[in-house]
Design a protein around this motif. Structure first.
Motif, PDB file in Angstrom:
ATOM      1  N   MET A   1       0.851  -1.209   0.000  1.00 62.19           N
ATOM      2  CA  MET A   1       0.000   0.000   0.000  1.00 62.19           C
ATOM      3  C   MET A   1       0.880   1.250   0.000  1.00 62.19           C
ATOM      4  SD  MET A   1      -3.149   0.841   2.594  1.00 62.19           S
ATOM      5  CE  MET A   1      -2.162   1.493   3.919  1.00 62.19           C
ATOM      6  N   GLU A   2       0.498   2.218  -0.840  1.00 63.22           N
ATOM      7  CA  GLU A   2       1.302   3.447  -0.924  1.00 63.22           C
ATOM      8  C   GLU A   2       1.280   4.195   0.400  1.00 63.22           C
ATOM      9  OE1 GLU A   2       1.683   7.510  -3.620  1.00 63.22           O
ATOM     10  OE2 GLU A   2      -0.132   6.297  -3.723  1.00 63.22           O
ATOM     11  N   GLU A   3       2.432   4.719   0.778  1.00 56.69           N
ATOM     12  CA  GLU A   3       2.523   5.502   2.021  1.00 56.69           C
ATOM     13  C   GLU A   3       2.360   6.975   1.702  1.00 56.69           C
ATOM     14  OE1 GLU A   3       6.316   4.499   3.732  1.00 56.69           O
ATOM     15  OE2 GLU A   3       5.321   3.296   5.265  1.00 56.69           O
ATOM     16  N   LEU A   4       1.183   7.523   1.933  1.00 54.16           N
ATOM     17  CA  LEU A   4       0.951   8.937   1.660  1.00 54.16           C
ATOM     18  C   LEU A   4       1.377   9.723   2.893  1.00 54.16           C
ATOM     19  CD1 LEU A   4      -2.576   8.358   0.139  1.00 54.16           C
ATOM     20  CD2 LEU A   4      -0.518   8.997  -1.151  1.00 54.16           C
ATOM     21  N   ARG A   5       2.449  10.498   2.729  1.00 50.05           N
ATOM     22  CA  ARG A   5       3.023  11.176   3.899  1.00 50.05           C
ATOM     23  C   ARG A   5       2.882  12.683   3.809  1.00 50.05           C
ATOM     24  NH1 ARG A   5       5.951   8.190   7.351  1.00 50.05           N
ATOM     25  NH2 ARG A   5       6.193   6.027   6.729  1.00 50.05           N
TER      26      ARG A   5
ATOM     27  N   THR B   1       4.677  15.997   3.787  1.00 52.35           N
ATOM     28  CA  THR B   1       6.068  16.301   3.439  1.00 52.35           C
ATOM     29  C   THR B   1       6.386  17.784   3.607  1.00 52.35           C
ATOM     30  OG1 THR B   1       5.432  16.524   1.141  1.00 52.35           O
ATOM     31  CG2 THR B   1       6.314  14.384   1.839  1.00 52.35           C
TER      32      THR B   1
ATOM     33  N   ILE C   1       2.743   9.567   8.152  1.00 56.09           N
ATOM     34  CA  ILE C   1       1.684   9.144   7.233  1.00 56.09           C
ATOM     35  C   ILE C   1       0.508  10.094   7.426  1.00 56.09           C
ATOM     36  CG2 ILE C   1       0.021   7.303   6.743  1.00 56.09           C
ATOM     37  CD1 ILE C   1       2.236   5.301   7.450  1.00 56.09           C
TER      38      ILE C   1
ATOM     39  N   ARG D   1      -5.571  10.970   4.694  1.00 57.45           N
ATOM     40  CA  ARG D   1      -5.663  10.128   3.495  1.00 57.45           C
ATOM     41  C   ARG D   1      -5.531   8.636   3.796  1.00 57.45           C
ATOM     42  NH1 ARG D   1      -1.727  12.765  -0.789  1.00 57.45           N
ATOM     43  NH2 ARG D   1      -0.420  13.096   1.030  1.00 57.45           N
TER      44      ARG D   1
ATOM     45  N   GLN E   1      14.044   4.359   6.425  1.00 53.58           N
ATOM     46  CA  GLN E   1      13.348   4.969   5.278  1.00 53.58           C
ATOM     47  C   GLN E   1      13.847   6.384   4.978  1.00 53.58           C
ATOM     48  OE1 GLN E   1       9.368   4.217   7.055  1.00 53.58           O
ATOM     49  NE2 GLN E   1       8.862   3.208   5.131  1.00 53.58           N
TER      50      GLN E   1
ATOM     51  N   HIS F   1       3.240  19.180  -0.779  1.00 55.16           N
ATOM     52  CA  HIS F   1       2.666  18.189  -1.677  1.00 55.16           C
ATOM     53  C   HIS F   1       1.486  18.770  -2.415  1.00 55.16           C
ATOM     54  CE1 HIS F   1       1.154  17.783   2.485  1.00 55.16           C
ATOM     55  NE2 HIS F   1      -0.009  17.825   1.901  1.00 55.16           N
TER      56      HIS F   1
END
Ligand code: ALG
Ligand code: ZN
Ligand code: ZN
Length: 333
Positions: free
Chosen positions: A1-5, A7, A15, A19, A37, A333
């Protein structure tokens, strides 16, 4: 699963809980990235699952992960200090140290060595305990990095300057006596905050005073109020490197039932957070939050309190740190 962070500030932040629901996925502190990471961290949050030094209820070995679970609800902006700590500097979760539960001496060496390794590139540590035994090796490592004896604020119901238990020198009731004996604390600038409860005898206080400790009792906080206490503490600390050790049992059992040696008549989580925020601008070189024993917690009260304490400690550090590396990724973002 994409990690929407998040930023913001160009840092790899938590995270994004708008979202990806905050209860999804494995827990890291404040949903921050793991240390592996990111290129490097300015502040590393690390767990020490160790409780072989306790004198009463066990279970603080599970404290770090309990704090991480409760920290899912933290958000990236700290309005009390007007700081977005995870934008200002890179903060990451370094996971847990692998500590021997059957050999306290070896455990102390491991904690000290891991703390030195994690800070070799200039990172600062906020440690999630674990019982209070681990403060000794953490202080040793922080003093080595600071290059001089440190000021220390010790938030606790207990003095933790006792000599031995059952002949054992390294326990959760003795770390600060050992630290003074080892010369790693600046005895002009060390204070307990929040102490209370019965002692073994008046000698406990006499010894403690002889080691140089100042005492702000739980009753002092209630009677004098936070502002006066903060002034008093700041004067004593000055511009020395400062280590802050928070035993969660400094809070009243109503605010933090999940701990091993609870004492009635403690300060509130609001008072603790207000005192910590009053330390703004001081040279905070290391900190720990210890003695969270989730088996005795209710409704995550202790976990929530401890996660907010750790968040404010991270914020205080981030506020005074000059990031070692410029923001590594593009703005927002
Ligand atoms: N460090 C903590 N939490 N407690 C020390 C209590 C020592 C005793 O049993 O007298
Ligand atoms: Zn304590
Ligand atoms: Zn303690």
């Amino acid at each position: 699963m994409e990690e929407l962070r998040v930023t913001g500030g160009g840092r790899l932040g938590p995270i994004d809980s708008s979202r990806i629901p905050r209860y999804a996925g494995a827990a890291t502190f404040a949903r921050l990235p793991r240390l592996d990471q990111v290129d490097r961290a300015d502040i590393a949050v690390v767990g020490v699952p160790f409780d072989s030094g306790v004198s009463y209820r066990p279970g603080a070995r599970f404290g770090g992960n309990h704090i991480r679970e409760a920290s899912r609800l933290l958000r990236p902006y700290n309005p009390a200090l007007d700081v977005s700590p995870f934008e200002r500097v890179q903060v990451a979760d370094a996971g847990d140290m692998a500590v021997n539960p059957f050999n306290i001496g070896e455990a102390i060496e491991t904690v000290q060595q891991n703390a030195l390794d994690l800070t070799a590139d200039g990172a600062r540590l906020v440690t999630l305990g674990g019982d209070h035994t681990i403060a000794l090796p953490l202080l040793r490592a922080a003093a080595e990095r600071a290059g001089s004896p440190m000021a220390m604020l010790h938030f606790d119901a207990h003095l933790d300057t006792w000599d031995t238990y059952f002949g054992a020198e390294y326990t959760h009731g003795t770390p600060f006596r050992r630290a003074v004996e080892e010369g790693i604390l600046d005895t002009e600038a060390i204070s307990h905050v929040g102490t209370r409860g019965p002692l073994y005898g008046v000698r406990d206080l006499e010894d403690d005073r002889r080691f140089g400790f100042g005492i702000v009792t739980s009753s002092d906080v209630y009677r004098k109020g936070v502002d006066e206490i903060v002034d008093q503490l700041r004067q004593r600390i000055g511009d020395r490197p400062l280590y802050v050790s928070v035993d969660i049992d400094v809070l009243d059992p109503a605010h933090a039932p999940g701990t091993g040696t609870p004492e009635a008549g403690g300060i509130t989580s609001r008072e603790l957070l207000e005192i910590l925020r009053g330390l703004r601008g001081l040279n905070l070189v290391g900190a720990d939050v210890v003695e969270v024993a989730p088996a005795y917690d209710h409704a995550e009260l202790t976990g929530v309190a401890a996660s907010h304490v750790a968040y404010d400690l991270v914020t205080l550090m981030a506020d005074t740190l000059t990031p070692a590396t410029p923001a590594p990724i593009t703005e927002d973002h």
